[in-house]
Design an enzyme around this catalytic site. Structure first.
Site, PDB file in Angstrom:
ATOM      1  N   LYS A 293       0.867  -1.302  -0.010  1.00 50.51           N
ATOM      2  CA  LYS A 293       0.002  -0.087   0.125  1.00 50.51           C
ATOM      3  C   LYS A 293       0.610   1.082   0.007  1.00 50.51           C
ATOM      4  O   LYS A 293       1.753   1.191   0.614  1.00 50.51           O
ATOM      5  CB  LYS A 293      -0.940  -0.094   1.261  1.00 50.51           C
ATOM      6  CG  LYS A 293      -1.835   1.045   1.217  1.00 50.51           C
ATOM      7  CD  LYS A 293      -2.860   0.855   2.382  1.00 50.51           C
ATOM      8  CE  LYS A 293      -4.108   2.041   2.464  1.00 50.51           C
ATOM      9  NZ  LYS A 293      -5.070   1.775   3.800  1.00 50.51           N
TER      10      LYS A 293
ATOM     11  N   SER B  78      -9.673   1.436   2.688  1.00 49.89           N
ATOM     12  CA  SER B  78      -8.836   2.243   1.787  1.00 49.89           C
ATOM     13  C   SER B  78      -7.811   1.346   1.095  1.00 49.89           C
ATOM     14  O   SER B  78      -6.895   2.075   0.133  1.00 49.89           O
ATOM     15  CB  SER B  78      -8.379   3.422   2.602  1.00 49.89           C
ATOM     16  OG  SER B  78      -7.356   2.931   3.778  1.00 49.89           O
TER      17      SER B  78
ATOM     18  N   SER C 127     -10.105  -0.847   6.739  1.00 49.58           N
ATOM     19  CA  SER C 127      -9.299  -0.615   5.313  1.00 49.58           C
ATOM     20  C   SER C 127      -8.832  -1.727   4.694  1.00 49.58           C
ATOM     21  O   SER C 127      -8.685  -1.729   3.590  1.00 49.58           O
ATOM     22  CB  SER C 127      -8.342   0.418   5.439  1.00 49.58           C
ATOM     23  OG  SER C 127      -9.195   1.843   5.548  1.00 49.58           O
TER      24      SER C 127
END
Lengths: 482, 98
Positions: A75, A150, A174
Site C-alpha cells: 500500500k 482504503s 480498510s
C-alpha cells in the site's frame, strides 16, 4: 506456475524449479496487462523489481529464504526507500522516502520482492479507493464497482493475480472491507502486533499494517515475517510472535463462536445476511458451538470512530506544510500563505473534511465534550468485547452491510460512506484482531466476506478458524472480468 | 448543535486550510450532518468510565516504553533534505518570516 499461492512460489524458488526473476517477470506482465483497467497500482518500477529478484536468485544459492522471490504489493502509505510513496495524495506526489518501513526491511530480509505501490484512498481516508488523487481502483468482479478501501489497490492486486501477497493498513476496516469486496483474505492484527514505523500516520492509536492473501495460510506466512517488537515503534508490543502454523494445526472442533446480535440489524443487505448465515451454519458443521452474544455499545462505534480518527489525523497531518517534503505552492506571499495554499491545493476533499472535524473536536472548549468523551466510549466498546471473550473463542459477523457498491454512489454523501464501516470499526477501537475470509457470492456475482474476531493477540485462533473454514467451505468464484 | 459559516471559517484558519465560497457552501452542510451524527455520543453515560488512549499496554510497559537516550545513527543531512521543495546550506528554506 501462477501467482496465487505464496508458499508454492517460495518453495519453487528455493528448490530452483523457477527463478525469482521469472516470477517477477510474470507478475510484471500481469500488472502491465490488467492495471490500466483496474488501477490497482500507483507506482511500479519494473527495472528495480527485476534487479531485486536477480539478487534473490543469487542469495537462494546460499540457502533457503522464507519468502524467496514472493511478489508483495505494498500500500502506498508504507515507506519504501528510493521508491515513490504518495499516500494517494497530490501533496506527496513526488515524495521518495529516504528510509524503509520496518515491515519492508523485514520482508526484504525474508527474500520477498516489493512488486509495486498499491493505490489507496488519500492518507487511507475512505472506504472505496475513490479518494485517491490519481485514479480509483476498480473491482475485478465488476469493473463498474468499487474495490472497497482504503486498501483497495492491495486487495485487487491479490484478487486479480498480480501478486500473491499484499500489505494494506487498517484504521477502521480498510483491509477487511476491500478483502470482503474482492474475495481475498485480509487480517487486521491486534494493535501493536506489527510495527508502525514507516507507516504514514493517520490515527496513531488505531493504525495497523495488515496482511492480505488468497488463503489464511499465506496470510499467516506474511504475518509471521512482519510481526514483532520494534524499538522504533514504542507501541509495538514486546510479546513473542507465536508459531501460527502450529496454531493452525490444532482442531477447531469444540470452539465456541459468538454471534453478536447488533451486527445483524437494520441496514444489513438481505442477500449478504443470508450468505453470512450460511457461513455461520457451516462453522457448526465443523464442530463449533454457536452462542448468541450482545455488544451493546456497537451503535455508538461510528460516532466514536469519527471523532477519534479525525482528531488524531488533524494532528498527524499538520506536518504537511510545504517545508520538509512534498508539494509547495509556487510563489507564496509569506509563510502563512504558503501553509494555507499548499495544504488547500495538496489535500483532497475528504482529507480536508477530516482535518476540519478533528480540529473542531480538539479545539479549545470542545476537547472534553468530543475527544475526551469519545475515549471513554471507546473503553465501553472494549469492555463489551472483554465480556464477550470470557464466553467465546471468536465472533462471527458480516464485514460490510452491502457488497461492493457502484463507483460514485456514495461520493456526494460522506456520512453514508462512513456508515459502511459499521461492522469493522469496533475491532480497531478495541485493538483486537479480526479478519475477512471469502464466504460466498451474490446472485449478481459480487463477493461477500465473513468476518471473524478474536481477543487481543489471538491471531492464531483466528487463523486456525479461518483456515479450517476456507478448506471446508471453498467459495466457487465466477471468472474475473479482466 | 448548529454550526455557522463563521465557525467553519475559524476552524479552517486553525487548520491552515482555505475554502472557496462554493466549497464552503457544501462544506457547512456536510459538516453539520457529521456533527449531528456524532452528537449521539452525548447519550452515553460515561460517568466513572476511564478514557482509553492506548489499547495494548502490557503490565510491564514502562520497561519497554522508556529507554536510555543514546545517540543512534541517523539519516545524513543531504538525504533528509532531498525531498524538500527548497533548501540551502543544510537547511530547509521558507519565505521570509520577519
Amino acid at each position: 506456475m501462477n501467482l496465487r499461492d505464496a508458499h508454492q512460489i517460495r518453495d519453487a524458488v528455493n528448490s530452483g524449479e523457477i527463478t525469482a526473476k521469472e516470477v517477477a517477470a510474470m507478475a510484471l506482465r500481469r500488472i502491465e496487462e490488467a492495471n490500466r483497467k483496474l488501477g490497482a497500482f500507483i507506482t511500479c518500477d519494473s527495472e528495480k523489481v527485476l534487479e531485486r529478484s536477480g539478487e534473490i536468485d543469487r542469495k537462494v544459492k546460499n540457502g533457503r529464504l522464507p519468502l524467496a522471490g514472493v511478489p508483495v504489493a505494498v500500500k502506498d502509505n508504507i515507506c519504501t526507500r528510493n521508491l515513490r510513496t504518495t499516500c494517494g495524495s497530490r501533496i506527496l506526489e513526488n515524495y521518495v522516502p529516504p528510509y524503509n518501513a520496518t515491515v519492508i526491511e523485514r520482508l526484504e530480509e525474508a527474500g520477498a520482492v516489493i512488486i509495486g505501490k498499491a493505490n489507496c484512498d488519500e492518507f487511507a481516508m475512505g472506504s472505496s479507493t475513490e479518494n485517491s488523487a490519481f485514479h480509483p481502483t476498480r473491482n475485478p468482479y465488476d469493473l463498474d464497482r468499487v474495490s472497497g478501501g482504503s486498501s483497495g489497490g492491495s486487495a485487487v492486486a491479490v484478487a486479480a493475480e498480480m501478486a500473491p501477497l499484499a500489505l494494506g493498513s487498517e484504521t477502521g476496516g480498510s483491509v477487511r472491507q476491500p478483502a470482503s469486496f474482492c474475495n481475498v483474505v485480509g487480517l487486521k492484527p491486534s494493535y501493536g502486533r506489527v510495527s508502525r514505523y514507516g507507516l504514514v500516520a493517520f490515527a496513531s492509536s488505531l493504525d495497523c499494517i495488515s496482511p492480505i492473501a488468497r488463503n489464511p495460510r499465506d496470510v499467516a506466512l506474511l504475518l509471521t515475517y512482519i510481526a514483532g517488537r520494534d524499538r522504533r515503534d514504542s507501541t509495538s508490543v514486546p510479546l513473542p510472535v507465536p508459531d501460527y502454523f502450529a496454531e493452525m494445526s490444532k482442531p477447531v472442533r469444540g470452539m465456541r463462536l459468538g454471534i453478536p446480535r447488533e451486527f445483524f440489524g437494520e441496514g444489513l443487505d438481505p442477500e449478504v445476511k443470508s450468505i453470512i448465515e450460511t457461513g455461520i451454519r457451516n462453522t457448526e458443521s465443523l464442530g463449533c458451538e454457536l452462542v448468541e452474544i450482545s455488544l451493546p455499545h456497537t451503535k455508538y462505534a461510528i460516532a466514536d470512530y469519527y471523532i477519534i480518527a479525525p482528531a488524531e489525523a488533524s494532528s498527524n497531518l499538520a506536518r504537511y506544510d510545504g517545508v520538509k517534503y512534498g508539494f509547495r505552492v509556487p510563489d507564496p506571499a509569506d509563510l502563512q500563505d504558503m501553509y494555507r495554499r499548499t495544504r488547500s491545493m495538496g489535500f483532497g476533499a475528504e482529507v480536508k473534511r477530516r482535518i476540519m472535524i478533528g480540529t473542531y473536536a480538539l479545539s479549545s472548549g470542545y476537547y472534553e465534550a468530543y475527544y475526551g468523551r469519545a475515549m471513554r466510549v471507546r473503553t465501553l466498546i472494549k469492555q463489551d468485547y472483554d465480556r464477550a471473550f470470557e464466553k467465546v473463542d471468536a465472533l462471527l459477523s458480516p464485514v460490510s452491510p452491502t457488497p461492493a457498491f457502484r463507483l460514485g454512489e456514495k461520493m456526494s454523501d460522506p456520512l453514508a460512506m462512513y456508515l459502511s464501516d459499521i461492522y469493522t470499526v469496533t475491532a480497531n477501537l478495541a485493538g483486537i484482531p479480526s479478519l475477512s475470509v471469502p464466504c460466498g457470492f451474490t446472485k449478481g456475482g459480487l463477493p461477500v466476506g465473513l468476518q471473524m474476531l478474536a481477543n487481543q493477540f489471538e491471531e492464531g485462533t483466528l487463523l486456525r478458524l479461518a483456515d479450517a473454514y476456507a478448506r471446508a467451505c471453498p467459495v466457487d468464484a465466477p471468472p474475473l472480468k479482466i | 448543535m448548529a454550526i455557522t459559516r463563521e465557525e467553519v471559517l475559524k476552524i479552517a484558519d486553525l487548520a491552515k486550510l482555505r475554502f472557496s465560497e462554493e466549497e464552503l457552501d457544501t462544506f457547512v452542510v456536510q459538516f453539520q450532518h457529521i456533527l449531528d451524527y456524532i452528537e449521539q455520543l452525548k447519550q452515553v453515560d460515561v460517568e466513572n468510565v476511564p478514557p482509553t488512549s492506548h489499547v495494548s499496554l502490557t503490565p510491564d510497559f514502562e520497561k519497554h516504553m522508556f529507554r536510555e537516550d543514546e545517540v543512534q545513527p541517523s539519516l545524513p543531512v543531504e538525504e533528509s533534505l532531498a525531498d524538500a521543495p527548497d533548501h540551502g546550506s543544510g537547511h530547509f528554506r521558507v519565505p521570509k518570516v520577519i
